[in-house]
Scaffold this active site. Structure first.
Site, PDB file in Angstrom:
ATOM      1  N   GLU A 160       0.829  -1.210   0.000  1.00  0.00           N
ATOM      2  CA  GLU A 160       0.000   0.000   0.000  1.00  0.00           C
ATOM      3  C   GLU A 160       0.864   1.261   0.000  1.00  0.00           C
ATOM      4  O   GLU A 160       0.533   2.245  -0.673  1.00  0.00           O
ATOM      5  CB  GLU A 160      -0.974  -0.005   1.179  1.00  0.00           C
ATOM      6  CG  GLU A 160      -1.973  -1.147   1.174  1.00  0.00           C
ATOM      7  CD  GLU A 160      -2.802  -1.281  -0.098  1.00  0.00           C
ATOM      8  OE1 GLU A 160      -2.998  -0.288  -0.826  1.00  0.00           O
ATOM      9  OE2 GLU A 160      -3.275  -2.403  -0.366  1.00  0.00           O
ATOM     10  N   HIS A 187       1.851   2.149  -3.468  1.00  0.00           N
ATOM     11  CA  HIS A 187       0.884   2.943  -4.231  1.00  0.00           C
ATOM     12  C   HIS A 187       1.107   4.437  -3.999  1.00  0.00           C
ATOM     13  O   HIS A 187       1.057   5.232  -4.940  1.00  0.00           O
ATOM     14  CB  HIS A 187      -0.549   2.579  -3.855  1.00  0.00           C
ATOM     15  CG  HIS A 187      -1.001   1.259  -4.385  1.00  0.00           C
ATOM     16  ND1 HIS A 187      -0.849   0.876  -5.703  1.00  0.00           N
ATOM     17  CD2 HIS A 187      -1.624   0.225  -3.757  1.00  0.00           C
ATOM     18  CE1 HIS A 187      -1.359  -0.330  -5.869  1.00  0.00           C
ATOM     19  NE2 HIS A 187      -1.831  -0.757  -4.706  1.00  0.00           N
TER      20      HIS A 187
END
Length: 187
Positions: A124, A127
């Site tokens: 994550e 990202h």
């Protein structure tokens, strides 16, 4: 020589502009002709990540071990973080705003299904550093996310992922839109 001087002047002006507009920048050492630029510091606040705080800290440390152009640091008390990390009962996801900025959710749904919390955290954060999902993909690809299966515990970016983050932050201006602009990135 003139190009180098002009480039240095433009970079200095951009950094000063960022300071005046509230952007966070890392101080660079005095300019040497062939010196590498200082890593851009991106702060994160894992205060809302509940039981996943140590996994978030480890995910950030993995990125710091893996790339030179950006450094993830816990936010100092009283400062605003570039990245907010929160725990919730949904699926893990990232909401990037601009490169190095956004919100990460460490969703308990994936953890309950057996996915590795450190891999989730590093994925994550990837990202927010501008990387898209690469599904389906092998376990050797951090950005393959859940498509690698619950047995995959690899939290490290591969060479291509490292190179992409280096390119995203190497010489780039803070605040540039990330390569991933689909709003919410759900893994």
């Amino acid at each position: 020589m003139h190009v180098r001087l002009l480039t240095g002047s433009v970079a200095a002006a951009c950094l000063m502009s960022l300071c005046l507009t509230g952007g966070q920048v890392a101080a660079a050492a005095p300019h040497a002709p062939d010196a590498l630029p200082a890593a851009r510091v991106v702060t994160y606040d894992a205060g809302g990540s509940a039981e996943f705080k140590s996994a978030v800290d480890r995910g950030a440390a993995i990125w710091n071990e893996s790339v030179d152009a950006v450094e993830l640091r816990p936010v100092a008390a009283g400062q605003r973080a570039n990245i907010r990390v929160l725990a919730d009962n949904g699926w893990p996801r990232a909401l990037p705003t601009t490169l190095g900025n956004g919100t990460v959710y460490i969703g308990r749904q994936a953890v309950d299904q057996g996915y590795n919390t450190i891999r989730i955290s590093a994925h994550e954060l990837g990202h927010i550093l501008g990387l898209p999902d690469r599904k389906p993909g092998p376990c050797s690809s951090l950005m393959s996310g859940s498509s690698a299966g619950t047995s995959c515990t690899n939290p490290y970016p591969n060479a291509a992922e490292k190179a992409e983050v280096e390119g995203n932050f190497g010489g780039e201006l803070a605040g540039r839109a990330p390569a991933v602009r689909a709003g919410v990135i759900v893994d």
